[in-house]
Scaffold this motif. Sequence first.
Motif, mmCIF file in Angstrom:
data_model
loop_
_atom_site.group_PDB
_atom_site.id
_atom_site.type_symbol
_atom_site.label_atom_id
_atom_site.label_comp_id
_atom_site.label_asym_id
_atom_site.label_seq_id
_atom_site.Cartn_x
_atom_site.Cartn_y
_atom_site.Cartn_z
ATOM 1 N N LEU A 18 0.810 -1.099 -0.524
ATOM 2 C CA LEU A 18 -0.053 0.048 -0.343
ATOM 3 C C LEU A 18 0.946 1.015 -0.139
ATOM 4 O O LEU A 18 1.615 1.292 1.077
ATOM 5 C CB LEU A 18 -0.464 0.267 1.227
ATOM 6 C CG LEU A 18 -1.718 -1.178 1.111
ATOM 7 C CD1 LEU A 18 -2.719 -0.638 2.522
ATOM 8 C CD2 LEU A 18 -2.504 -1.674 -0.050
ATOM 9 N N ALA A 19 0.221 2.026 -0.424
ATOM 10 C CA ALA A 19 1.341 3.444 -0.975
ATOM 11 C C ALA A 19 1.177 4.315 0.854
ATOM 12 O O ALA A 19 0.192 4.210 1.927
ATOM 13 C CB ALA A 19 0.626 4.719 -1.419
ATOM 14 N N ALA A 59 -5.737 -5.944 5.301
ATOM 15 C CA ALA A 59 -6.057 -4.868 4.250
ATOM 16 C C ALA A 59 -5.331 -4.742 3.242
ATOM 17 O O ALA A 59 -5.889 -4.490 1.885
ATOM 18 C CB ALA A 59 -5.432 -3.522 4.997
ATOM 19 N N GLU A 60 -3.932 -5.257 3.105
ATOM 20 C CA GLU A 60 -3.098 -5.569 1.380
ATOM 21 C C GLU A 60 -4.735 -5.907 0.247
ATOM 22 O O GLU A 60 -4.950 -6.065 -1.082
ATOM 23 C CB GLU A 60 -2.224 -6.474 1.233
ATOM 24 C CG GLU A 60 -1.173 -5.243 1.624
ATOM 25 C CD GLU A 60 0.395 -5.449 1.991
ATOM 26 O OE1 GLU A 60 1.137 -7.112 2.612
ATOM 27 O OE2 GLU A 60 1.412 -5.295 2.184
ATOM 28 N N ILE A 61 -4.602 -7.411 1.298
ATOM 29 C CA ILE A 61 -5.848 -8.547 0.147
ATOM 30 C C ILE A 61 -6.924 -7.790 0.058
ATOM 31 O O ILE A 61 -7.464 -7.885 -1.290
ATOM 32 C CB ILE A 61 -6.465 -9.129 1.303
ATOM 33 C CG1 ILE A 61 -4.560 -10.968 1.346
ATOM 34 C CG2 ILE A 61 -7.159 -9.984 0.590
ATOM 35 C CD1 ILE A 61 -4.776 -11.901 2.707
ATOM 36 N N GLY A 101 -6.039 -14.384 5.149
ATOM 37 C CA GLY A 101 -6.950 -15.023 3.639
ATOM 38 C C GLY A 101 -8.000 -14.909 4.268
ATOM 39 O O GLY A 101 -8.784 -15.227 3.636
ATOM 40 N N GLN A 102 -8.003 -16.068 5.485
ATOM 41 C CA GLN A 102 -9.450 -16.618 6.119
ATOM 42 C C GLN A 102 -10.487 -15.150 6.495
ATOM 43 O O GLN A 102 -11.277 -14.957 6.216
ATOM 44 C CB GLN A 102 -9.380 -17.321 7.116
ATOM 45 C CG GLN A 102 -8.706 -18.765 6.954
ATOM 46 C CD GLN A 102 -7.012 -18.606 6.782
ATOM 47 O OE1 GLN A 102 -6.467 -17.218 6.948
ATOM 48 N NE2 GLN A 102 -6.665 -19.569 6.378
ATOM 49 N N ILE A 109 -14.626 -11.068 4.940
ATOM 50 C CA ILE A 109 -14.986 -10.082 4.754
ATOM 51 C C ILE A 109 -15.904 -9.466 3.704
ATOM 52 O O ILE A 109 -16.663 -9.200 3.647
ATOM 53 C CB ILE A 109 -13.924 -8.992 5.424
ATOM 54 C CG1 ILE A 109 -14.156 -8.686 6.949
ATOM 55 C CG2 ILE A 109 -14.519 -8.063 4.935
ATOM 56 C CD1 ILE A 109 -12.488 -8.257 6.947
ATOM 57 N N LYS A 110 -15.137 -9.760 2.367
ATOM 58 C CA LYS A 110 -15.820 -9.841 1.765
ATOM 59 C C LYS A 110 -17.455 -10.710 1.265
ATOM 60 O O LYS A 110 -18.117 -10.104 0.371
ATOM 61 C CB LYS A 110 -14.750 -11.270 0.075
ATOM 62 C CG LYS A 110 -13.354 -10.212 -0.477
ATOM 63 C CD LYS A 110 -12.268 -10.814 -1.249
ATOM 64 C CE LYS A 110 -11.600 -10.281 -1.383
ATOM 65 N NZ LYS A 110 -11.034 -11.105 -1.929
ATOM 66 N N LEU A 111 -16.995 -11.680 1.932
ATOM 67 C CA LEU A 111 -18.734 -12.383 1.260
ATOM 68 C C LEU A 111 -19.433 -11.810 2.252
ATOM 69 O O LEU A 111 -20.730 -11.322 1.858
ATOM 70 C CB LEU A 111 -18.304 -13.664 2.708
ATOM 71 C CG LEU A 111 -17.706 -14.623 1.403
ATOM 72 C CD1 LEU A 111 -18.043 -16.727 1.886
ATOM 73 C CD2 LEU A 111 -18.300 -14.997 0.144
ATOM 74 N N PHE A 112 -19.404 -10.822 3.280
ATOM 75 C CA PHE A 112 -20.433 -10.645 4.571
ATOM 76 C C PHE A 112 -20.107 -9.104 3.391
ATOM 77 O O PHE A 112 -21.921 -8.110 3.165
ATOM 78 C CB PHE A 112 -19.344 -9.943 5.566
ATOM 79 C CG PHE A 112 -20.493 -8.971 6.159
ATOM 80 C CD1 PHE A 112 -21.329 -9.073 6.380
ATOM 81 C CD2 PHE A 112 -19.610 -7.706 6.430
ATOM 82 C CE1 PHE A 112 -22.139 -7.820 7.761
ATOM 83 C CE2 PHE A 112 -19.989 -6.816 7.247
ATOM 84 C CZ PHE A 112 -20.664 -6.137 7.601
#
Length: 301
Positions: free
Chosen positions: A24-25, A68-70, A259-260, A265-268
């Motif tokens: 990340l920057a 956060a990077e993912i 990763g988990q 979070i993405k699914l949520f």
Amino acid sequence: MTSTNGPIGAAPARKLPRKPASRLAEKWTHVDDVDVFYRESPVVPADSRVMAHIHGFGLSGRYLLPTAEILADDFHTYVPDLPGFGRSGRKKGMLDIPELAHATASFLDDRGVDKATLVGNSMGCPVIIEFAHHYPDRIDRAVLVSPAGGAFNQPLRRAIGQLSKDAVREPTRMATVAVPDYLRFGVPSTVRLFKALTQYPSLQRLLELRIPTLVVLGEHDPLLPHAHRIDEVASQVDSHVLVVLLEGAAHAINFSHPGQLAHVIKLFMDDKPILNDPAWPGHVRLYEVHRGANHPTGEVD
């Protein structure tokens, strides 16, 4: 208020160049007379939602970076060091939960962000809850990972014991991130903030929330009550809370199981059922502890 990728003012933390800790920057801005260090998505996905990650007690945002990077591939991501923490400057009177919530709002103002999803770990969770209390129209969703504070962490000696137990359950590389942050934060600040954190009415504020809320707990987190108590609390909320237990994790899930956590979070965020990823090792599993009526249902494989 101004922003730049380079140094502003005379903050001691900026004097020596350092290798970036993240893809990340790394940037600086000046908010309410305080120099604030933060990280941001280097490339912002088109039409992406904003997501800000809020760190825990005595720490900087550095240990949040693995998760956060993912997520930065899908969301416009910010990871600030709040005033008084990490590389950011200090401001007198900032060490309580309401002031940190207001500081989060000021940071988002400075970045031109009207509304965001906030992802917190440990102390970052009550900061998010307080943010939602004061700025309900500015938070889209809340992700509370390993919430800390309240009676279960009192008194200070008990919390220190819980942290000691947690330390041996975290990856050893966590110490290289946490120890310098704790030393920089200092003992006086620790005592003052601990008092503010444990006196904060987390449960009352949580029950007031009316936004989609994800709570992620580690199976081996010594700072949290047992799952049945979490279920009891969550069941008091009609529809907006989803509680997920991550097997094998302790307190710093954002660092130890990025990763988990990012997967959940993405699914949520997309209102999808919480399912295990078949690519994970067999010992890593998710278990729903509580699901509000408004969340999609689905088996956890």
